[in-house]
Design a protein around this motif. Structure first.
Motif, mmCIF file in Angstrom:
data_model
loop_
_atom_site.group_PDB
_atom_site.id
_atom_site.type_symbol
_atom_site.label_atom_id
_atom_site.label_comp_id
_atom_site.label_asym_id
_atom_site.label_seq_id
_atom_site.Cartn_x
_atom_site.Cartn_y
_atom_site.Cartn_z
ATOM 1 N N GLY A 103 0.787 -1.226 0.000
ATOM 2 C CA GLY A 103 0.000 0.000 0.000
ATOM 3 C C GLY A 103 0.816 1.272 0.000
ATOM 4 N N ASN A 104 2.151 1.165 -0.049
ATOM 5 C CA ASN A 104 2.988 2.366 -0.082
ATOM 6 C C ASN A 104 2.844 3.075 -1.426
ATOM 7 O OD1 ASN A 104 4.397 2.079 2.535
ATOM 8 N ND2 ASN A 104 5.253 0.238 1.584
ATOM 9 N N GLU A 105 2.708 4.388 -1.379
ATOM 10 C CA GLU A 105 2.601 5.180 -2.602
ATOM 11 C C GLU A 105 3.989 5.553 -3.094
ATOM 12 O OE1 GLU A 105 -0.535 8.419 -3.614
ATOM 13 O OE2 GLU A 105 1.233 9.508 -2.886
ATOM 14 N N ILE A 106 4.238 5.313 -4.376
ATOM 15 C CA ILE A 106 5.524 5.628 -4.993
ATOM 16 C C ILE A 106 5.283 6.701 -6.045
ATOM 17 C CG2 ILE A 106 7.443 4.762 -6.364
ATOM 18 C CD1 ILE A 106 5.399 2.257 -4.444
ATOM 19 N N LEU A 107 6.065 7.768 -5.973
ATOM 20 C CA LEU A 107 5.880 8.911 -6.865
ATOM 21 C C LEU A 107 7.185 9.222 -7.582
ATOM 22 C CD1 LEU A 107 4.198 11.365 -7.881
ATOM 23 C CD2 LEU A 107 5.020 12.609 -5.871
ATOM 24 N N SER A 108 7.085 9.485 -8.871
ATOM 25 C CA SER A 108 8.222 9.970 -9.652
ATOM 26 C C SER A 108 7.686 10.919 -10.712
ATOM 27 C CB SER A 108 9.003 8.815 -10.290
ATOM 28 O OG SER A 108 8.173 8.082 -11.168
ATOM 29 N N SER A 109 8.580 11.557 -11.430
ATOM 30 C CA SER A 109 8.140 12.544 -12.411
ATOM 31 C C SER A 109 9.182 12.694 -13.505
ATOM 32 C CB SER A 109 7.886 13.900 -11.739
ATOM 33 O OG SER A 109 9.087 14.416 -11.180
ATOM 34 N N GLY A 110 8.780 13.332 -14.585
ATOM 35 C CA GLY A 110 9.677 13.618 -15.694
ATOM 36 C C GLY A 110 9.316 14.951 -16.319
ATOM 37 N N PHE A 111 10.292 15.584 -16.972
ATOM 38 C CA PHE A 111 10.100 16.910 -17.550
ATOM 39 C C PHE A 111 10.241 16.873 -19.064
ATOM 40 C CE2 PHE A 111 10.253 18.563 -13.358
ATOM 41 C CZ PHE A 111 9.807 19.878 -13.415
ATOM 42 N N MET A 112 9.575 17.842 -19.700
ATOM 43 C CA MET A 112 9.701 18.059 -21.136
ATOM 44 C C MET A 112 9.545 19.553 -21.395
ATOM 45 S SD MET A 112 7.456 16.415 -24.274
ATOM 46 C CE MET A 112 7.910 14.730 -23.828
ATOM 47 N N TRP A 113 10.380 20.078 -22.304
ATOM 48 C CA TRP A 113 10.324 21.494 -22.654
ATOM 49 C C TRP A 113 9.799 21.620 -24.083
ATOM 50 C CZ3 TRP A 113 13.669 19.239 -19.420
ATOM 51 C CH2 TRP A 113 13.907 19.857 -18.185
ATOM 52 N N VAL A 114 8.851 22.529 -24.276
ATOM 53 C CA VAL A 114 8.134 22.638 -25.546
ATOM 54 C C VAL A 114 8.368 24.020 -26.144
ATOM 55 C CG1 VAL A 114 5.870 22.570 -26.646
ATOM 56 C CG2 VAL A 114 6.400 20.978 -24.780
ATOM 57 N N SER A 115 8.802 24.050 -27.402
ATOM 58 C CA SER A 115 9.015 25.309 -28.113
ATOM 59 C C SER A 115 7.753 25.704 -28.866
ATOM 60 C CB SER A 115 10.194 25.183 -29.085
ATOM 61 O OG SER A 115 9.915 24.202 -30.071
ATOM 62 N N SER A 116 7.695 26.981 -29.233
ATOM 63 C CA SER A 116 6.516 27.506 -29.915
ATOM 64 C C SER A 116 6.901 28.769 -30.663
ATOM 65 C CB SER A 116 5.405 27.805 -28.900
ATOM 66 O OG SER A 116 4.348 28.525 -29.501
ATOM 67 N N PRO A 117 6.238 29.057 -31.795
ATOM 68 C CA PRO A 117 6.494 30.343 -32.463
ATOM 69 C C PRO A 117 5.955 31.525 -31.670
ATOM 70 C CG PRO A 117 4.732 29.134 -33.570
ATOM 71 C CD PRO A 117 5.330 28.200 -32.574
ATOM 72 N N GLU A 118 5.039 31.270 -30.733
ATOM 73 C CA GLU A 118 4.511 32.327 -29.881
ATOM 74 C C GLU A 118 5.454 32.581 -28.707
ATOM 75 O OE1 GLU A 118 1.875 33.875 -30.901
ATOM 76 O OE2 GLU A 118 1.533 32.476 -32.557
ATOM 77 N N TYR A 119 5.289 33.741 -28.067
ATOM 78 C CA TYR A 119 6.122 34.082 -26.914
ATOM 79 C C TYR A 119 5.814 33.138 -25.755
ATOM 80 C CZ TYR A 119 8.125 36.662 -23.007
ATOM 81 O OH TYR A 119 8.847 37.013 -21.892
ATOM 82 N N VAL A 120 6.864 32.611 -25.128
ATOM 83 C CA VAL A 120 6.734 31.702 -23.990
ATOM 84 C C VAL A 120 7.203 32.433 -22.735
ATOM 85 C CG1 VAL A 120 7.443 29.509 -22.978
ATOM 86 C CG2 VAL A 120 7.111 29.693 -25.454
ATOM 87 N N SER A 121 6.384 32.393 -21.696
ATOM 88 C CA SER A 121 6.721 33.080 -20.451
ATOM 89 C C SER A 121 7.580 32.164 -19.582
ATOM 90 C CB SER A 121 5.439 33.483 -19.703
ATOM 91 O OG SER A 121 5.763 34.158 -18.503
#
Length: 479
Positions: A232-250
């Motif tokens: 019943g132990n909860e295991i958490l992990s994550s991953g990142f991705m960076w997305v480009s665009s022709p519009e301005y990105v903040s």
């Protein structure tokens, strides 16, 4: 395992073996993130990690210079056998991930001499680990993108048919200039996580699975993966991705002159094309000097960035092995968005796999006709074949060394591997500077309403350089 109790026995003894009884003990338990050392193929993230997190609250610096969170501390007295037991729960509610506990105790004997000792304990968040890896760290707005997942146990063996819940969010930053405690203007941030996809996936018999989504706009995206073990132990992990665009990105604004470059992969081979994201804070067209560096310049190029999420394409050449450094100097002139000339600088190390630089050398002895073994005075022919990483024949200079096998049985070889000798990781021999660091306009902005930093003397606003601009004509009569 998270939720269990950690029992540490402190055993204090004199050098001659006698027990240090009734001695005062002070102990402290420090916890820092545990990074699961996966022994299989591929590069995976097995913990929930934010690349932009800097949380130093409740953290202290240890004697080794490593930042760690204080989990617990206490005092006590050793018993007649010189022992004392420290008992504390494994895992903290405010830190759900795996940790390494370092329990350090100091015993002071009757002569007031302190002696310290320590032990490390790994606290796993569950019986399994979930790894996350994007197909590529970079993607484009409106393009189908993928995250891969894998489930393994503590020994890096796959765990099949694991059900993993996932949630993909856009991490949208809002940056605002506000006064800091010194009265100067500095960037502050608010982070909003906007969900763009969610669901569950059942991993296959090899413990692997994949999810797809379409990023609606440019920015930073994060996948949260959650599963549970049979306890019943909860295991958490994550991953990142960076997305480009022709519009301005903040992108998140920084209080310095740096930008963080992002490469689409961890390792490249000669012949690949590396994609490097340049997340510029500027609006409108920006000039960028891109240089590939090591001990000297390997490539230079000036580009005109029409978007602030420009992806630079770099063909990987053979001479780039084993590693290079890619630096980007952004220059932004005055326009409707920028009131004074500014610059930003970023650098990223790039690793090139040297596996394809290694030749396969096959040596076959040819004995004189009719002989099964060679004896003293016999002539032996060596047939040498050299092939590249793909198995194709290549021309090469070959050195032959003949050594008595009995000598090699007495001592280890004293020659380092040739590949490591010629292609060990190399340092950087280039320094980059800009005269914009001493720009008067930049310095005034630095002091009044720009980046954090010190001031200086002078009249008017402290630290402000007042440049004379009103040059009134003065008549001169000289008979």
């Amino acid at each position: 395992l998270m939720g269990e109790m950690v029992d540490v026995t402190i055993d204090a003894r004199y050098f001659f073996g006698g027990a240090v009884s009734n001695a005062q003990i002070k102990w402290v338990a420090l916890g820092h993130d545990y990074y699961f050392n996966y022994q299989g193929r591929g590069r995976w993230t097995f913990q929930d990690f934010d690349y932009d997190r800097l949380d130093t609250e409740n953290y202290i610096e240890t004697s080794s210079g490593v930042w760690a969170e204080k989990v617990s501390e206490g005092e006590g007295v050793t018993d007649a056998e010189g022992r004392f037991v420290v008992r504390l729960p494994a895992g903290a509610a405010n830190h759900p991930g795996s940790q390494v506990y370092t329990i350090e105790a100091t015993v002071t004997d009757e002569s007031n001499q302190p002696v310290s000792g320590r032990v490390r304990v790994v606290v796993h968040q569950g019986k399994v680990y979930v790894g996350v890896a994007p197909d590529s760290y970079l993607s484009q707005a409106g393009k189908t993108s993928r995250f891969n997942m894998i489930a393994v146990d503590w020994d890096s063996q796959v765990v099949p048919n694991q059900v993993v819940e996932y949630r993909i969010v856009e991490r949208r930053w809002t940056s605002v200039l506000e006064k800091d405690t010194d009265g100067r203007m500095a960037w502050t941030w608010d982070l909003e996580e906007i969900e763009v996809a969610s669901g569950s996936v059942t991993l296959d018999a090899e413990g692997k699975g994949q999810v797809e989504y379409v990023p609606p706009r440019g920015g930073t995206y994060k996948l949260y993966a959650t599963t549970r073990d049979d306890a019943g132990n909860e295991i958490l992990s994550s991953g990142f991705m960076w997305v480009s665009s022709p519009e301005y990105v903040s992108w998140r604004q920084r209080n310095d002159n740096r930008v963080t470059l992002i490469a689409d992969a961890d390792t490249y081979h000669p012949g690949d094309t590396a994609q490097i994201l340049i997340p510029s804070p500027f609006q409108g067209e920006t000039l960028a000097l891109v240089t590939v560096e090591r001990d000297s310049f390997l490539h230079t190029e000036v580009i005109h960035m029409t978007t602030n999420s420009y992806v630079y394409q770099l063909p990987i050449e053979d001479l780039y092995a084993p590693n290079i450094y890619v630096s980007v100097m952004l220059i932004k002139g005055i326009d409707e968005h920028t009131t004074y000339a500014q610059f930003r600088f970023g650098m990223i190390p790039v690793t090139i796999d040297t596996e394809r630089l290694l030749m396969d050398v096959e040596v076959t002895p040819i004995l004189p006709e009719g002989l099964e073994t060679a004896g003293p005075g016999d002539t032996i022919t060596l047939d040498v074949k050299t092939r590249d990483w793909a198995g194709n024949p290549v021309s090469a200079e070959v050195g032959i060394g003949v050594t008595d096998l009995s000598v090699l049985g007495l001592m280890s070889p004293n020659s380092p591997p040739l590949l490591e000798y010629f292609y060990s990781r190399r340092g950087l021999g280039i320094m980059t500077a800009s005269t914009l660091t001493i720009s008067a306009d930049d310095y005034v902005q630095y002091v009044t309403n720009g980046r954090k930093g010190g001031g200086g003397g002078g009249g008017g606003y402290p630290g402000v350089i007042e440049i004379r601009q009103d040059f009134v004509d003065t008549p001169l009569w000289e008979p």
